[in-house]
Motif scaffolding. Structure first.
Motif, PDB file in Angstrom:
ATOM      1  N   SER A  83     -12.599   0.301  -3.169  1.00 64.07           N
ATOM      2  CA  SER A  83     -11.344  -0.387  -2.912  1.00 64.07           C
ATOM      3  C   SER A  83     -11.606  -1.598  -2.030  1.00 64.07           C
ATOM      4  O   SER A  83     -12.398  -1.531  -1.091  1.00 64.07           O
ATOM      5  CB  SER A  83     -10.352   0.548  -2.211  1.00 64.07           C
ATOM      6  N   ARG A 135     -12.839   6.762  -1.256  1.00 63.90           N
ATOM      7  CA  ARG A 135     -12.640   5.588  -2.104  1.00 63.90           C
ATOM      8  C   ARG A 135     -12.863   4.276  -1.356  1.00 63.90           C
ATOM      9  O   ARG A 135     -12.606   3.214  -1.916  1.00 63.90           O
ATOM     10  CB  ARG A 135     -11.213   5.592  -2.669  1.00 63.90           C
ATOM     11  N   SER A 136     -13.316   4.309  -0.109  1.00 59.59           N
ATOM     12  CA  SER A 136     -13.425   3.064   0.639  1.00 59.59           C
ATOM     13  C   SER A 136     -14.347   2.059  -0.044  1.00 59.59           C
ATOM     14  O   SER A 136     -14.090   0.860  -0.035  1.00 59.59           O
ATOM     15  CB  SER A 136     -13.907   3.326   2.065  1.00 59.59           C
ATOM     16  N   LEU A 173     -10.680  -0.485   3.406  1.00 62.08           N
ATOM     17  CA  LEU A 173     -11.084  -0.987   2.092  1.00 62.08           C
ATOM     18  C   LEU A 173     -12.449  -1.655   2.219  1.00 62.08           C
ATOM     19  O   LEU A 173     -12.565  -2.758   2.751  1.00 62.08           O
ATOM     20  CB  LEU A 173     -10.039  -1.974   1.556  1.00 62.08           C
ATOM     21  N   TYR A 224      -5.877   7.062   3.072  1.00 65.91           N
ATOM     22  CA  TYR A 224      -6.224   7.475   1.703  1.00 65.91           C
ATOM     23  C   TYR A 224      -7.687   7.209   1.369  1.00 65.91           C
ATOM     24  O   TYR A 224      -8.392   8.088   0.882  1.00 65.91           O
ATOM     25  CB  TYR A 224      -5.328   6.759   0.692  1.00 65.91           C
ATOM     26  N   THR A 225      -8.143   5.972   1.608  1.00 70.69           N
ATOM     27  CA  THR A 225      -9.497   5.642   1.157  1.00 70.69           C
ATOM     28  C   THR A 225     -10.556   6.438   1.902  1.00 70.69           C
ATOM     29  O   THR A 225     -11.570   6.834   1.319  1.00 70.69           O
ATOM     30  CB  THR A 225      -9.776   4.134   1.323  1.00 70.69           C
ATOM     31  N   TRP A 258       0.841  -1.211   0.000  1.00 70.40           N
ATOM     32  CA  TRP A 258       0.000   0.000   0.000  1.00 70.40           C
ATOM     33  C   TRP A 258       0.873   1.256   0.000  1.00 70.40           C
ATOM     34  O   TRP A 258       0.639   2.192  -0.768  1.00 70.40           O
ATOM     35  CB  TRP A 258      -0.906  -0.045   1.219  1.00 70.40           C
ATOM     36  N   GLU A 290      -4.780  -1.745  -9.674  1.00 64.73           N
ATOM     37  CA  GLU A 290      -5.475  -0.465  -9.798  1.00 64.73           C
ATOM     38  C   GLU A 290      -5.989  -0.261 -11.218  1.00 64.73           C
ATOM     39  O   GLU A 290      -5.332  -0.671 -12.187  1.00 64.73           O
ATOM     40  CB  GLU A 290      -4.492   0.648  -9.430  1.00 64.73           C
TER      41      GLU A 290
END
Length: 424
Positions: free
Chosen positions: A111, A107-108, A163, A101-102, A92, A253
């Protein structure tokens, strides 16, 4: 519409790191050592009752979960999960993400995690069994179920990195990690996810596990002097596989997403083939292997002539190695004579559910560095394993290979093949 899939992060718990020594740059050091024909295999010995074990094996001796993960988090995990979470954290970070980040990017939900393990937290159950029967404890430790469940690694990775798309676990014996990577690829290719952490981990050096493999009579013998050369895929004197522990992770990705954030792209995961032999529970089958490789090539849009390297499953068993080479010759036909082939288990052993991830990582780096890793200490090739361009002893550098396969074939008749292309 199909989405291209980039490999943007890599992580591994490096078995070459020595106990007490500073941790290396795991991925780079690991690849260079494998490329140099080195072996991480050593003699594994125990004093367990009723009799000691002494077999060649791969141990992550320098891995300190309390230092890598923190004491509080590491105590909530069995060793296979500790290894997997550590490798995932490194991948990561390597992809350029931080732990938040997520959540920060929203973006959770885009991802997820796809993880492979063959044995999961079996050590927790073995320890509980011994506590209860051998040591007369009144009960099995209450955390045994949470520590031992196969999806523990995927759950911890999902929670720690935020995630939320999926947290899937695949347990397909030796094809577990490759299957997890392939299924993560499908999530992104179909547009259902943008980022996936995929890989596998196993800790197979439990007393019961080693004894069970000994009973099958497929473990390579060796002593402290000969152990590093114990795993000899394709060699006339091969005598069996070498067990081990470890983990590797890839960050996959959506290609456009990776390009938009200016990410480093190691390679493209372009195809995946998976099937079941439906022939025999433990004996490999050529036709199933051929079908899986053909599926991966077709999805990747590759002809056999475009593939220059295969990281073979190559476990160093008497029966398995020739069948895989025959399958390669059937798939690649006249191109097989020039096809670079190596079995890197000669260096890192057979890590069961983690193997496919370790070998996928090596295949990605082979393309990234234009360097094809060898089958270590392969000074002679069995006539039954001839017909391909074995990479022997040390790496083939400056290869300019544009596409490669990573093969994983498992008990139960499950086959998984990953097709990678050089980044372009």
């Amino acid at each position: 519409m199909f989405h291209r899939v980039a490999v943007t992060g890599l992580g591994i718990v490096n078995p070459f790191d020595a106990e007490g020594a500073p941790a290396s740059d795991g991925v780079t050091d690991f690849f260079q050592r494998v490329a140099g024909g080195q072996s991480a295999i050593s003699l594994y010995e125990t004093e367990d009752i009723p009799r000691a074990i002494s077999v060649p094996a791969v141990q992550c001796a320098a891995f300190r979960p309390d230092l890598r993960l923190g004491k509080a988090l590491s105590t909530m995990m069995e060793r296979f999960a500790q290894l997997g979470v550590a490798a995932s954290f490194d991948a990561w970070k390597d992809a350029g993400f931080d732990r938040d980040y997520t959540k920060a990017s929203g973006r959770s939900g885009a991802s997820g995690v796809a993880w492979g393990t063959a044995l999961g937290g079996l050590m927790a159950f073995e320890r509980g069994y011994r506590d209860f029967w051998q040591h007369g404890r009144e009960r099995v430790p209450p955390m045994s179920v949470v520590l031992g469940m196969n999806n523990a690694a995927a759950g911890h990775i999902s929670i720690q990195l935020g995630l939320g798309n999926t947290a899937l676990t695949y347990s397909v014996a030796c094809a577990s990690a490759a299957t997890a990577i392939g299924e993560a690829f499908r999530q992104i290719r179909s547009g259902r996810a943008k980022i996936m952490v995929a890989g596998g981990s196993d800790a197979t050096l439990a007393y019961a596990v080693v004894r069970a493999w000994e009973a099958l009579k497929v473990l390579a013998p060796g002593d402290s002097e000969t152990a590093p050369q114990a795993c000899k895929p394709f060699h006339p004197d091969r005598a069996g596989l070498v067990l081990g522990e470890g983990a590797a992770a890839l960050v996959l990705e959506d290609w456009d997403h990776a390009v938009a954030r200016n990410a480093r792209i190691y390679a493209e995961l372009a195809g995946y083939g998976a099937n079941a032999d439906h022939v025999h529970l433990v004996r490999p089958d050529q036709s199933g292997q051929v079908a899986a490789m053909t599926m991966a090539l077709e999805e990747a849009g590759l002809s056999p002539a475009e593939v220059g390297y295969v990281n073979a499953h190559g476990t160093a068993t008497r029966e398995g190695d020739p069948i895989e080479i025959s399958a390669l010759r059937a798939v690649f036909g006249p191109h097989s004579e020039g096809l670079g082939v190596s079995a890197t288990k000669s260096a890192h052993g057979h890590l069961m559910g983690a193997t496919g991830a370790v070998e996928a990582l090596l295949t990605v780096l082979a393309l990234h560095y234009d360097t094809l890793p060898p089958t270590a200490h392969l000074d002679d090739v069995d006539a039954l394993c001839a017909g391909v361009a074995h990479i022997r002893g040390t790496a083939l550098r400056g290869s300019k290979v544009k596409a490669a396969l990573s093969n994983s074939f498992a008990f139960g008749g499950s086959n998984a093949v990953l097709a990678f292309k050089a980044a372009s």
